[in-house]
Scaffold this motif. Sequence first.
Motif, PDB file in Angstrom:
ATOM      1  N   GLN A  38      26.203  32.321  37.982  1.00  0.00           N
ATOM      2  CA  GLN A  38      25.262  33.442  37.974  1.00  0.00           C
ATOM      3  C   GLN A  38      26.027  34.752  37.935  1.00  0.00           C
ATOM      4  O   GLN A  38      27.072  34.898  38.568  1.00  0.00           O
ATOM      5  CB  GLN A  38      24.377  33.382  39.219  1.00  0.00           C
ATOM      6  N   GLU A  39      25.535  35.721  37.159  1.00  0.00           N
ATOM      7  CA  GLU A  39      26.226  37.008  37.059  1.00  0.00           C
ATOM      8  C   GLU A  39      26.170  37.715  38.413  1.00  0.00           C
ATOM      9  O   GLU A  39      25.104  38.038  38.929  1.00  0.00           O
ATOM     10  CB  GLU A  39      25.613  37.865  35.951  1.00  0.00           C
ATOM     11  N   SER A  51      31.637  36.874  38.939  1.00  0.00           N
ATOM     12  CA  SER A  51      31.033  35.633  38.440  1.00  0.00           C
ATOM     13  C   SER A  51      30.138  35.976  37.252  1.00  0.00           C
ATOM     14  O   SER A  51      29.435  36.993  37.263  1.00  0.00           O
ATOM     15  CB  SER A  51      30.202  34.971  39.543  1.00  0.00           C
ATOM     16  N   GLY A  52      30.161  35.125  36.227  1.00  0.00           N
ATOM     17  CA  GLY A  52      29.294  35.359  35.079  1.00  0.00           C
ATOM     18  C   GLY A  52      29.653  36.598  34.288  1.00  0.00           C
ATOM     19  O   GLY A  52      28.777  37.243  33.702  1.00  0.00           O
ATOM     20  N   GLY A  53      30.935  36.923  34.252  1.00  0.00           N
ATOM     21  CA  GLY A  53      31.377  38.103  33.523  1.00  0.00           C
ATOM     22  C   GLY A  53      31.254  37.930  32.016  1.00  0.00           C
ATOM     23  O   GLY A  53      31.156  36.814  31.504  1.00  0.00           O
ATOM     24  N   HIS A 115      46.350  48.436  39.303  1.00  0.00           N
ATOM     25  CA  HIS A 115      45.038  48.718  39.890  1.00  0.00           C
ATOM     26  C   HIS A 115      44.874  48.116  41.281  1.00  0.00           C
ATOM     27  O   HIS A 115      45.259  46.976  41.525  1.00  0.00           O
ATOM     28  CB  HIS A 115      43.934  48.137  39.007  1.00  0.00           C
ATOM     29  N   ALA A 116      44.266  48.891  42.168  1.00  0.00           N
ATOM     30  CA  ALA A 116      43.818  48.344  43.450  1.00  0.00           C
ATOM     31  C   ALA A 116      42.361  47.912  43.308  1.00  0.00           C
ATOM     32  O   ALA A 116      41.935  46.919  43.893  1.00  0.00           O
ATOM     33  CB  ALA A 116      43.951  49.392  44.555  1.00  0.00           C
ATOM     34  N   SER A 117      41.612  48.654  42.502  1.00  0.00           N
ATOM     35  CA  SER A 117      40.197  48.324  42.280  1.00  0.00           C
ATOM     36  C   SER A 117      40.066  47.506  40.998  1.00  0.00           C
ATOM     37  O   SER A 117      40.913  46.674  40.707  1.00  0.00           O
ATOM     38  CB  SER A 117      39.360  49.607  42.227  1.00  0.00           C
ATOM     39  N   HIS A 118      38.998  47.694  40.250  1.00  0.00           N
ATOM     40  CA  HIS A 118      38.741  46.928  39.012  1.00  0.00           C
ATOM     41  C   HIS A 118      38.606  45.432  39.311  1.00  0.00           C
ATOM     42  O   HIS A 118      38.943  44.600  38.482  1.00  0.00           O
ATOM     43  CB  HIS A 118      39.864  47.142  37.992  1.00  0.00           C
ATOM     44  N   GLN A 119      38.111  45.066  40.487  1.00  0.00           N
ATOM     45  CA  GLN A 119      38.086  43.658  40.877  1.00  0.00           C
ATOM     46  C   GLN A 119      36.725  42.993  40.709  1.00  0.00           C
ATOM     47  O   GLN A 119      36.634  41.760  40.735  1.00  0.00           O
ATOM     48  CB  GLN A 119      38.552  43.507  42.332  1.00  0.00           C
ATOM     49  N   THR A 120      35.667  43.773  40.541  1.00  0.00           N
ATOM     50  CA  THR A 120      34.324  43.189  40.490  1.00  0.00           C
ATOM     51  C   THR A 120      33.621  43.377  39.150  1.00  0.00           C
ATOM     52  O   THR A 120      32.441  43.066  39.023  1.00  0.00           O
ATOM     53  CB  THR A 120      33.439  43.796  41.600  1.00  0.00           C
ATOM     54  N   GLY A 121      34.341  43.900  38.171  1.00  0.00           N
ATOM     55  CA  GLY A 121      33.737  44.114  36.858  1.00  0.00           C
ATOM     56  C   GLY A 121      32.862  45.338  36.780  1.00  0.00           C
ATOM     57  O   GLY A 121      32.077  45.488  35.833  1.00  0.00           O
ATOM     58  N   LEU A 122      33.003  46.248  37.758  1.00  0.00           N
ATOM     59  CA  LEU A 122      32.167  47.448  37.802  1.00  0.00           C
ATOM     60  C   LEU A 122      32.983  48.732  37.634  1.00  0.00           C
ATOM     61  O   LEU A 122      32.456  49.824  37.818  1.00  0.00           O
ATOM     62  CB  LEU A 122      31.391  47.504  39.129  1.00  0.00           C
ATOM     63  N   ASP A 123      34.272  48.594  37.315  1.00  0.00           N
ATOM     64  CA  ASP A 123      35.140  49.747  37.060  1.00  0.00           C
ATOM     65  C   ASP A 123      35.648  49.661  35.629  1.00  0.00           C
ATOM     66  O   ASP A 123      35.969  48.566  35.136  1.00  0.00           O
ATOM     67  CB  ASP A 123      36.346  49.741  38.007  1.00  0.00           C
ATOM     68  N   ALA A 124      35.761  50.797  34.973  1.00  0.00           N
ATOM     69  CA  ALA A 124      36.295  50.817  33.606  1.00  0.00           C
ATOM     70  C   ALA A 124      37.056  52.111  33.367  1.00  0.00           C
ATOM     71  O   ALA A 124      36.616  53.180  33.788  1.00  0.00           O
ATOM     72  CB  ALA A 124      35.180  50.676  32.581  1.00  0.00           C
ATOM     73  N   ASP A 125      38.196  51.996  32.700  1.00  0.00           N
ATOM     74  CA  ASP A 125      38.986  53.165  32.325  1.00  0.00           C
ATOM     75  C   ASP A 125      38.711  53.518  30.865  1.00  0.00           C
ATOM     76  O   ASP A 125      38.786  52.647  29.985  1.00  0.00           O
ATOM     77  CB  ASP A 125      40.480  52.890  32.495  1.00  0.00           C
ATOM     78  N   ILE A 126      38.414  54.787  30.632  1.00  0.00           N
ATOM     79  CA  ILE A 126      38.197  55.292  29.276  1.00  0.00           C
ATOM     80  C   ILE A 126      39.201  56.414  29.045  1.00  0.00           C
ATOM     81  O   ILE A 126      39.216  57.403  29.786  1.00  0.00           O
ATOM     82  CB  ILE A 126      36.760  55.824  29.098  1.00  0.00           C
ATOM     83  N   TRP A 127      40.043  56.255  28.050  1.00  0.00           N
ATOM     84  CA  TRP A 127      41.059  57.271  27.784  1.00  0.00           C
ATOM     85  C   TRP A 127      40.421  58.555  27.294  1.00  0.00           C
ATOM     86  O   TRP A 127      39.361  58.537  26.651  1.00  0.00           O
ATOM     87  CB  TRP A 127      42.062  56.742  26.759  1.00  0.00           C
ATOM     88  N   LEU A 128      41.084  59.668  27.598  1.00  0.00           N
ATOM     89  CA  LEU A 128      40.575  60.982  27.207  1.00  0.00           C
ATOM     90  C   LEU A 128      41.148  61.418  25.863  1.00  0.00           C
ATOM     91  O   LEU A 128      41.508  62.575  25.639  1.00  0.00           O
ATOM     92  CB  LEU A 128      40.885  62.000  28.302  1.00  0.00           C
ATOM     93  N   SER A 129      41.238  60.451  24.974  1.00  0.00           N
ATOM     94  CA  SER A 129      41.584  60.703  23.571  1.00  0.00           C
ATOM     95  C   SER A 129      40.650  59.831  22.750  1.00  0.00           C
ATOM     96  O   SER A 129      40.064  58.868  23.266  1.00  0.00           O
ATOM     97  CB  SER A 129      43.054  60.366  23.293  1.00  0.00           C
ATOM     98  N   PRO A 270      35.800  37.567  49.930  1.00  0.00           N
ATOM     99  CA  PRO A 270      34.575  36.818  50.239  1.00  0.00           C
ATOM    100  C   PRO A 270      34.746  35.338  49.879  1.00  0.00           C
ATOM    101  O   PRO A 270      35.432  35.000  48.913  1.00  0.00           O
ATOM    102  CB  PRO A 270      33.520  37.491  49.349  1.00  0.00           C
ATOM    103  N   ALA A 271      34.110  34.480  50.647  1.00  0.00           N
ATOM    104  CA  ALA A 271      34.265  33.034  50.451  1.00  0.00           C
ATOM    105  C   ALA A 271      33.901  32.585  49.045  1.00  0.00           C
ATOM    106  O   ALA A 271      34.518  31.657  48.496  1.00  0.00           O
ATOM    107  CB  ALA A 271      33.419  32.283  51.485  1.00  0.00           C
ATOM    108  N   GLN A 272      32.911  33.252  48.415  1.00  0.00           N
ATOM    109  CA  GLN A 272      32.496  32.858  47.062  1.00  0.00           C
ATOM    110  C   GLN A 272      33.630  32.980  46.042  1.00  0.00           C
ATOM    111  O   GLN A 272      33.643  32.291  45.018  1.00  0.00           O
ATOM    112  CB  GLN A 272      31.301  33.710  46.582  1.00  0.00           C
ATOM    113  N   CYS A 273      34.586  33.856  46.334  1.00  0.00           N
ATOM    114  CA  CYS A 273      35.669  34.079  45.378  1.00  0.00           C
ATOM    115  C   CYS A 273      36.573  32.866  45.232  1.00  0.00           C
ATOM    116  O   CYS A 273      37.209  32.676  44.189  1.00  0.00           O
ATOM    117  CB  CYS A 273      36.482  35.305  45.780  1.00  0.00           C
ATOM    118  N   THR A 274      36.640  32.033  46.262  1.00  0.00           N
ATOM    119  CA  THR A 274      37.453  30.815  46.160  1.00  0.00           C
ATOM    120  C   THR A 274      36.860  29.903  45.090  1.00  0.00           C
ATOM    121  O   THR A 274      37.579  29.325  44.272  1.00  0.00           O
ATOM    122  CB  THR A 274      37.494  30.091  47.505  1.00  0.00           C
ATOM    123  N   THR A 275      35.550  29.785  45.082  1.00  0.00           N
ATOM    124  CA  THR A 275      34.872  28.968  44.064  1.00  0.00           C
ATOM    125  C   THR A 275      35.051  29.565  42.683  1.00  0.00           C
ATOM    126  O   THR A 275      35.343  28.876  41.708  1.00  0.00           O
ATOM    127  CB  THR A 275      33.376  28.849  44.387  1.00  0.00           C
TER     128      THR A 275
END
Length: 279
Positions: A38-39, A51-53, A115-129, A270-275
Amino acid sequence: MKKDLLMILFICMFLLGAYMAIAQASPWEGVKAPYEGQEQSIGSYANGCLSGGEALPLQGEGFQVIRPSRNRYYGHPDMIAYLTKLGAKTKAFGLDDLLIADIAMPRGGNFSSGHASHQTGLDADIWLSFAPETLTKTATENQTAVSLVDLKNYKLRRENWLKEHAILFQVAASEPEVARIFVHPVIKETLCGLSWEDRSWLQKVRPWWGHHYHMHVRLRCPEGSTSCVNQKAPPLGDGCGAELISWRPKPEDDKKTASVTKKKKAKIKPAQCTTVLTQ
């Protein structure tokens, strides 16, 4: 005999270095495909998984993915939808293609370095060019970043600043699913100094060091991601006052503080991450 000993020592050092590199590698970096569940964005931005990326197409209306060999163009479906929508909107405003850099690995998780973040699929880098034409495969892997800030003198590089940058920031931050957009404080100051009929979106544009050649977009936790942890909302207002001024460099005497070494605690996912990682 001496040469033989030196050769043996060199080989041992090489093998030790290789072993240390493997030992320090994150297991998340070895996973090549999303978890077919499930996403869900699970955990916090800096300690979670995905999950579900989904993979962002390497090229779409108004955007192109750069450095695809890093395999970091996966995100929560909400992020993929956001970037697709953003590319179409900025293209309609006449902007050249956006350059989408790191989002997340196929199942999120932590990186060995960077990166320290970018772990849940909710962060994105967009270059300024921008890309005025379709990039070749080689060009997508070898783009050169363009900084908008003279870091030494803490001022904007006027020769690199375009009116299109202002449009990009306003369009990107105005979407309701956006929680924050991180940029260098000088870029935030520049945006604050422009005339805007609606300044409410400026609240989401947050000053943070390092973001002088790219913007870091962070989305809110999606509906249905019950284990996702949102970041605290930004302070009220447009963030263009005393808070922003506090980021400006201070005299060296004001910077002197006692050196304190803090031991970092190991983060438990979180425990779900092991799965998500192992299945």
